[in-house]
Structures are given as structure tokens and as C-alpha cells.
Design a protein around this motif. Structure first.
Motif, PDB file in Angstrom:
ATOM      1  N   UNK A   6      85.926  21.876  21.451  1.00  0.00           N
ATOM      2  CA  UNK A   6      86.807  21.896  20.291  1.00  0.00           C
ATOM      3  C   UNK A   6      86.360  20.845  19.271  1.00  0.00           C
ATOM      4  N   UNK A   7      85.992  19.646  19.720  1.00  0.00           N
ATOM      5  CA  UNK A   7      85.513  18.596  18.824  1.00  0.00           C
ATOM      6  C   UNK A   7      84.239  19.021  18.111  1.00  0.00           C
ATOM      7  N   UNK A   8      83.303  19.617  18.836  1.00  0.00           N
ATOM      8  CA  UNK A   8      82.049  20.064  18.236  1.00  0.00           C
ATOM      9  C   UNK A   8      82.302  21.160  17.219  1.00  0.00           C
ATOM     10  N   UNK A  12      81.362  20.935  13.195  1.00  0.00           N
ATOM     11  CA  UNK A  12      80.508  21.902  12.512  1.00  0.00           C
ATOM     12  C   UNK A  12      81.249  22.539  11.336  1.00  0.00           C
ATOM     13  N   UNK A  13      82.554  22.776  11.485  1.00  0.00           N
ATOM     14  CA  UNK A  13      83.333  23.322  10.372  1.00  0.00           C
ATOM     15  C   UNK A  13      83.394  22.330   9.220  1.00  0.00           C
ATOM     16  N   UNK A  14      83.566  21.044   9.538  1.00  0.00           N
ATOM     17  CA  UNK A  14      83.644  20.028   8.498  1.00  0.00           C
ATOM     18  C   UNK A  14      82.315  19.918   7.754  1.00  0.00           C
ATOM     19  N   UNK A  15      81.205  19.968   8.482  1.00  0.00           N
ATOM     20  CA  UNK A  15      79.889  19.905   7.842  1.00  0.00           C
ATOM     21  C   UNK A  15      79.668  21.126   6.954  1.00  0.00           C
ATOM     22  N   UNK A  16      80.101  22.292   7.429  1.00  0.00           N
ATOM     23  CA  UNK A  16      79.961  23.515   6.645  1.00  0.00           C
ATOM     24  C   UNK A  16      80.762  23.413   5.347  1.00  0.00           C
ATOM     25  N   UNK A  20      79.329  23.326   1.578  1.00  0.00           N
ATOM     26  CA  UNK A  20      79.822  24.326   0.636  1.00  0.00           C
ATOM     27  C   UNK A  20      80.360  23.709  -0.643  1.00  0.00           C
ATOM     28  N   UNK A  21      81.089  22.603  -0.502  1.00  0.00           N
ATOM     29  CA  UNK A  21      81.616  21.909  -1.681  1.00  0.00           C
ATOM     30  C   UNK A  21      80.465  21.369  -2.520  1.00  0.00           C
ATOM     31  N   UNK A  22      79.471  20.782  -1.867  1.00  0.00           N
ATOM     32  CA  UNK A  22      78.307  20.265  -2.595  1.00  0.00           C
ATOM     33  C   UNK A  22      77.569  21.368  -3.328  1.00  0.00           C
ATOM     34  N   UNK A  23      77.396  22.504  -2.675  1.00  0.00           N
ATOM     35  CA  UNK A  23      76.704  23.627  -3.309  1.00  0.00           C
ATOM     36  C   UNK A  23      77.513  24.175  -4.480  1.00  0.00           C
ATOM     37  N   UNK A  50      76.934  13.814   1.494  1.00  0.00           N
ATOM     38  CA  UNK A  50      78.304  13.751   2.002  1.00  0.00           C
ATOM     39  C   UNK A  50      78.348  13.781   3.513  1.00  0.00           C
ATOM     40  N   UNK A  51      77.518  14.628   4.112  1.00  0.00           N
ATOM     41  CA  UNK A  51      77.449  14.710   5.572  1.00  0.00           C
ATOM     42  C   UNK A  51      76.903  13.410   6.150  1.00  0.00           C
ATOM     43  N   UNK A  52      75.845  12.863   5.537  1.00  0.00           N
ATOM     44  CA  UNK A  52      75.273  11.612   6.036  1.00  0.00           C
ATOM     45  C   UNK A  52      76.264  10.463   5.959  1.00  0.00           C
TER      46      UNK A  52
END
Length: 63
Positions: A6-8, A12-16, A20-23, A50-52
Motif C-alpha cells: 500500500x505504501x509503495x 508511485x501515485x504521488x510521483x505520477x 503530471x503537474x510538472x508536465x 519536484x520528485x527529487x
């Protein structure tokens, strides 16, 4: 689903979402500059940064 899976999944959803926001920001900037290709490059860079930043903040709080 176990807690680890669930954590993983949430990570992955948060990174996506961040990418998406950056794009989306990049496409908006590209439309303003009348050059979508440059906007996409800028957007991917913003999303990646943002991810980094979020990963580095998490690693500091995990200590």
C-alpha cells in the motif's frame, strides 16, 4: 494488500501526480512561448525536480 504494498502504491501515485503537474505546467509555458517542445522539456524538468525534492525531504525525516 499488505501495508508495504500500500505504501509503495501511494508513493508511485504521488510521483505520477507530481510528474503530471510538472508536465501540465510545461505545456502551459510552452503554449505561452508558442513552442510546446520546449514547454514539455521544462515541464518534465519541473516534475522531476519536484520528485527529487520530496524524496530528499522524506529521507531526512526517516533518520
Amino acid at each position: 494488500m499488505s501495508e508495504t504494498e500500500n505504501n509503495q502504491d501511494q508513493k508511485s501515485k504521488k510521483k505520477f501526480i507530481q510528474m503530471g503537474v510538472g508536465t501540465a505546467l510545461g505545456v502551459a509555458i510552452g503554449a505561452a512561448l508558442n513552442n510546446i517542445a520546449i514547454g514539455l522539456i521544462i515541464g518534465i524538468t519541473i516534475g522531476g525536480l519536484g520528485i527529487l525534492v520530496s524524496d530528499s525531504r522524506k529521507s531526512k525525516t526517516d533518520i
